[in-house]
Design an enzyme around this catalytic site. Structure first.
Site, PDB file in Angstrom:
ATOM      1  N   GLY A   1       3.261   7.583   3.753  1.00 50.92           N
ATOM      2  CA  GLY A   1       4.323   6.591   3.717  1.00 50.92           C
ATOM      3  C   GLY A   1       3.933   5.385   2.893  1.00 50.92           C
ATOM      4  O   GLY A   1       2.849   5.318   2.339  1.00 50.92           O
TER       5      GLY A   1
ATOM      6  N   ASP B   1     -12.341  10.623   7.806  1.00 49.87           N
ATOM      7  CA  ASP B   1     -12.211  10.029   6.488  1.00 49.87           C
ATOM      8  C   ASP B   1     -12.742   8.600   6.459  1.00 49.87           C
ATOM      9  O   ASP B   1     -12.040   7.673   6.088  1.00 49.87           O
ATOM     10  CB  ASP B   1     -10.762  10.098   6.016  1.00 49.87           C
TER      11      ASP B   1
ATOM     12  N   LYS C   1       4.663   0.262   8.098  1.00 52.54           N
ATOM     13  CA  LYS C   1       4.561   1.489   7.322  1.00 52.54           C
ATOM     14  C   LYS C   1       5.771   2.358   7.565  1.00 52.54           C
ATOM     15  O   LYS C   1       6.126   2.653   8.706  1.00 52.54           O
ATOM     16  CB  LYS C   1       3.312   2.243   7.768  1.00 52.54           C
TER      17      LYS C   1
ATOM     18  N   GLY D   1       0.843  -1.184   0.000  1.00 55.87           N
ATOM     19  CA  GLY D   1       0.000   0.000   0.000  1.00 55.87           C
ATOM     20  C   GLY D   1       0.880   1.236   0.000  1.00 55.87           C
ATOM     21  O   GLY D   1       2.071   1.173   0.301  1.00 55.87           O
TER      22      GLY D   1
ATOM     23  N   VAL E   1       3.493   1.198   2.770  1.00 50.76           N
ATOM     24  CA  VAL E   1       3.238   0.079   3.656  1.00 50.76           C
ATOM     25  C   VAL E   1       3.805  -1.192   3.048  1.00 50.76           C
ATOM     26  O   VAL E   1       3.585  -1.477   1.864  1.00 50.76           O
ATOM     27  CB  VAL E   1       1.727  -0.101   3.905  1.00 50.76           C
TER      28      VAL E   1
END
Ligand SMILES: *[C@@H]1O[C@H](CO)[C@@H](O)[C@H](O)[C@H]1NC(C)=O
Ligand SMILES: *[C@@H]1O[C@H](CO)[C@@H](O)[C@H](O)[C@H]1NC(C)=O
Ligand SMILES: *[C@@H]1O[C@H](CO)[C@@H](O)[C@H](O)[C@H]1NC(C)=O
Ligand SMILES: *[C@@H]1O[C@H](CO)[C@@H](O)[C@H](O)[C@H]1NC(C)=O
Ligand SMILES: *[C@@H]1O[C@H](CO)[C@@H](O)[C@H](O)[C@H]1NC(C)=O
Ligand SMILES: *[C@@H]1O[C@H](CO)[C@@H](O)[C@H](O)[C@H]1NC(C)=O
Ligand SMILES: *[C@@H]1O[C@H](CO)[C@@H](O)[C@H](O)[C@H]1NC(C)=O
Ligand SMILES: *[C@@H]1O[C@H](CO)[C@@H](O)[C@H](O)[C@H]1NC(C)=O
Ligand SMILES: *[C@@H]1O[C@H](CO)[C@@H](O)[C@H](O)[C@H]1NC(C)=O
Length: 794
Positions: A523, A631, A539, A518, A525
């Site tokens: 950052g 979010d 991460k 990810g 992952v």
């Protein structure tokens, strides 16, 4: 005449002059309670020492901050005689010729004394740092107030192995109360509730071992000190930083009468004090707050609200610490006993028995067998029917109403007592209605720079449309697998989890950061396997500029969060320029992926909706009242191997405008288009209801299988009110009773619980109400869904 008047004026001025401006008291002189001018003022004028009225005709000799309120007992930093106030007439503090400080009451009793003596001349001097010292003229200190703190430390004043802070009895009663901050024999700085009947440690959390909370047992110097920049550091390695690090004029650290210790700050001379840090975020975790036989829950006004157990009443109407007593006769006869269910209520400690695998009737039976059993706590675990824990209680102390507690307490009551007309013992909706008001109020306070100056945002920066909260945000996408014993950790904080990793360890775990899973604004992952074979999502933050202290402070905040529907952080690494975070790895990916491949059946969806609602209720109302996720979207809801949802991107909090808590820039904050509440667009105050809105959209997506993003792209719309909502509303308002069938995702098949899908849709539509006040709070959502649910807790 004029001459005479001038003479008197001059004479009176002269006679007041010396004591008014003096910072020292000489041998043989005294300060009188009756003369308001008899005050020592430190050379920098910040501190004053003198007699302070603390009650009706009750005075204490004290040191306080001169400003903002000349005689405000709230800014007292030290008191000589807190437990033995003196009379308002004829009492005085004297420095005797043999070098003793005596506080003499009107009746000539000694209320307090420094127990010192000296053959050499000495003086009592109030220093610039607020320390009142008895010193020889050449400088040797015989006695100092810093060595005898009451409930407050000022910057530079150490708390040592020989000293402790003791809270006041209440806001208005300054005598010694029940809470203490001190170094334990194990070198750990602790808070203890030392009540009239029982005593228990509650900070650090008793079920966490010291190294999990970053404490070390191995430094025996036992010293803790707040510096003027706002860092509080203790020799057991506990370190905290205030939200207003560095910038502030005055600070004090106080163990308040509610058992929490806080740092108060003041920016400029004209301003009031505000809280810039506190040790415990959920006041109900403080032991003894509500006394015996009562429960503590969240309340809008005071942060917590005590309630007697059903069938019990307050022992002392004006003081909760005395607890509640039963209004019925307790019976030992099992035929006359019955149990009252109190869902979501738990009590800490005083377990007579604990049985790990127990069925309900066995637990009930166990309690009935013992006259001293007042009830039992029965908790379920997150997988159906696997572990039920039974605790029988001999005392009902430290009770807490908590909607996330997966269990109930069954209170032993007498069958003959009638509970009709009484308030429900269950964790009622009422508490939560107040909670959501609380959030909003605290938020406004924050922007008005008062009590809560720490405001945290969590957000994510993954996905194409994202804009994120505040300035520095980390994000991550994690796919995680659960450890097989993970469900044992569902409720209490893990005892093994949180630790500091070295960079080389993590480099090895990720095979040199080779498998990326990810990527986002904060950052990248990587998948990794830790040395204990646990699969982790690691991460690596881009932003390594952040200072160690700040990073650790934030990691510390995350360490306090724990909920079964929250992604779990196992540790971190802060080494050189490297900043990494280690999370559990999620096997089933995100809700977004699962929705796009239609892998979820209706019961999984229902369960995901409840779990997500639960964790949001926890964040909004229970743990740290100021956490908004901002979010919520399917990408941030991850699914473990049992499809239990885990809200992600709590990875790291950001203290909002750390250096300027007075001025949060709300306009910078955004969620993800399609999930954003109208408040963002309309520039209205941001409250927890923004998450409620986004949650509603996510649920609508789950029910209909349609994505709000795609609907909006098709229509070229960028406004908050997507077509999805309008479409579902329209179908529902049709008189046609088949509306559920029309909106539901076709692939779900004919085999679903229609009433549950109807409930989900109804709740979601409430959540996406344009008017934020009309949206329910997350705990109301939990209740609506649970009331209808097949979920294991209800
Ligand atoms: C303050 O608390 C102490 C200890 O509980 C009590 O003895 C005293 O009467 C209280 N004083 C007032 C003014 O209530
Ligand atoms: C113990 O703590 C004190 C105070 O924080 C510190 O100065 C000292 O270096 C520490 N000692 C060790 C061996 O870590
Ligand atoms: C205390 O913390 C510092 C940095 O936070 C770390 O370097 C040090 O090793 C810790 N000391 C102990 C004894 O854990
Ligand atoms: C209740 O508590 C208050 C404050 O501690 C105390 O002053 C009062 O005497 C108590 N009343 C009774 C009836 O015990
Ligand atoms: C709490 O209730 C128990 C009985 O259930 C009673 O024995 C005890 O005295 C009560 N505690 C207080 C402080 O009244
Ligand atoms: C309780 O009830 C059972 C059956 O109804 C009876 O046998 C027993 O004697 C009763 N016990 C007491 C203490 O009354
Ligand atoms: C509950 O457990 C007890 C002992 O463990 C057992 O005797 C009893 O049959 C169980 N009851 C049910 C309903 O399973
Ligand atoms: C009941 O509980 C008390 C308190 O733990 C214990 O001392 C006592 O032995 C128990 N009685 C029985 C019959 O189990
Ligand atoms: C709490 O809720 C349960 C289930 O809804 C109910 O059976 C019980 O009577 C309630 N307890 C009280 C005191 O209202």
């Amino acid at each position: 005449m004029t001459l005479l008047a001038t003479f008197f004026l001059l004479a009176s001025l002269l006679s007041f002059q010396p004591s008014r401006s003096s910072s020292s008291l000489r041998m043989g002189s005294s300060l009188s309670v009756e003369n308001p001018q008899h005050i020592l003022i430190s050379p920098n004028a910040i501190f004053s020492a003198g007699f302070l009225a603390i009650g009706h005709n009750a005075y204490s000799f004290a040191i306080w901050f001169t400003e903002p309120h000349f005689h405000s007992p709230n800014t007292v930093t030290w008191m000589a005689n807190r437990d033995q106030p003196v009379n308002g007439k004829r009492s005085k503090l004297s420095l005797t010729h043999d070098g003793n400080i005596l506080l003499i009451d009107a009746s000539l009793n000694t209320a307090w004394s420094s127990n010192t003596d000296s053959l050499d001349p000495v003086e009592l001097h109030l220093k610039d740092d607020g320390n009142l010292v008895l010193r020889k003229l050449q400088g040797t200190v015989l006695w100092q107030s810093f060595d005898f703190p009451t409930d407050t430390l000022v910057p530079g004043q150490p708390l040592t192995r020989y000293t402790q802070l003791v809270s006041s009895r209440s806001h208005t009663n300054h005598s010694s109360g029940f809470y203490k901050l001190f170094f334990g024999d194990d070198n750990i700085l602790r808070l203890v509730y030392d009540g009239p009947d029982v005593s228990s440690n509650y900070w650090p959390s008793p079920w966490r071992v010291s190294w999990d909370v970053g404490r070390t047992l191995f430094n025996s110097s036992r010293i803790a000190v707040l510096n003027s920049f706002g860092v509080f550091h203790s020799s057991d390695n506990f370190t905290s930083k205030t939200s207003d690090y560095g910038t502030v004029l005055q600070r004090r650290l106080k163990l308040d009468s509610d058992g929490n210790f806080r740092v108060y700050s003041r920016n400029s001379v004209s301003e009031k004090w505000y809280v810039s840090w506190q040790a415990i975020t959920n006041g109900c975790l403080i032991h003894g707050v509500c006394g015996a036989n009562s429960t503590c829950g969240y309340d809008g006004k005071s942060g917590k609200k005590c309630k007697c157990l059903p069938g019990y009443r307050l022992n002392n109407q004006s003081d909760w610490s005395h607890g509640c007593k039963p209004m019925f006769d307790l019976t030992c006869n099992r035929n006359e006993s019955t149990f009252l269910e109190m869902r979501g209520v738990e009590f800490y400690g005083y377990d007579n028995y604990y049985i790990q695998f127990s069925n309900f009737s066995a637990c009930e039976d166990l309690c009935l067998q013992n006259c001293s059993c007042q009830g039992f706590q029965y908790s379920y675990n997150d997988k159906k029917g696997i572990t039920f824990k039974c605790y029988t209680k001999t005392q009902l102390l430290n009770g807490r109403r908590s909607p996330r507690f997966p269990g109930a307490t069954y209170l032993r009551v007498s069958k003959s007592y009638s509970f009709s007309g009484e308030e429900s013992a269950n964790d009622t909706a009422h508490d939560h209605r107040v909670c959501s008001v609380q959030l909003q109020r605290d938020y406004i306070k924050t922007s008005g720079n008062r009590i809560v100056s720490v405001f945290m945002w969590f957000a994510t920066a993954l996905g194409a449309f994202e804009m994120v909260c505040v300035s520095v945000i980390w994000c991550f996408l994690i796919r995680t697998s659960q450890k097989s014993d993970a469900d044992q950790q569902a409720y209490h904080l893990t005892a093994t989890g949180f630790r500091k990793f070295s960079y080389s360890e993590l480099k090895k775990a990720t095979k040199g950061f080779s498998e990326e899973i990810g990527r986002g604004g904060g950052g990248v992952v990587y998948k990794g396997i830790l040395s204990d074979q646990r699969h982790a999502a690691i991460k690596r933050l881009y932003n390594a500029k952040q200072g160690e202290g700040e990073f650790l402070a934030e990691v510390g905040i995350i360490g306090k969060l724990n909920h079964m529907n929250l992604i779990e952080m196992w540790g971190y690494c802060a080494e050189g320029k490297h900043r990494l975070l280690v999370y559990e790895y999620m096997e089933n990916g995100s809700l977004a992926e699962n929705l796009s491949t239609n892998k979820l059946d209706w019961s999984k969806k229902y369960n995901i909706a409840i779990g997500t609602a639960r964790v949001l209720a926890y964040l909004h109302e229970e743990c740290l009242e100021w956490i908004l996720h901002c979010d919520i979207k399917p990408q941030n809801i991850l699914l473990d191997s049992n499809y239990e949802p885990k809200l992600a991107d709590f990875g790291l909090s950001k203290l909002l405008n750390r250096n300027n808590p007075n001025n949060p820039s709300i306009s910078m904050i955004r969620g993800t288009r399609g999930y954003m509440a109208p408040e963002w667009v309309l520039n209205l105050p941001i409250t927890s209801k923004v998450d409620v809105y986004s949650y509603g959209i996510v649920v609508l997506e789950m029910v209909t299988g349609r994505s709000t993003a795609s609907v909006q792209e098709i229509n070229g719309e960028e406004t908050y009110d997507g077509r999805l909502v309008a479409w579902v509303r329209e179908k529902r308002s049709n008189t046609n009773s088949y509306w559920v069938e029309q909106i539901i995702e076709p692939s779900i098949g004919p085999d679903y619980d229609r009433s549950k899908m109807e409930m989900l849709t109804t709740v979601a539509l409430n959540c996406v109400n344009e008017d934020r006040d009309s949206r329910p709070s997350m705990s109301q959502v939990v209740e609506m869904l649970q009331g209808h649910g097949s979920d294991p807790y209800s």
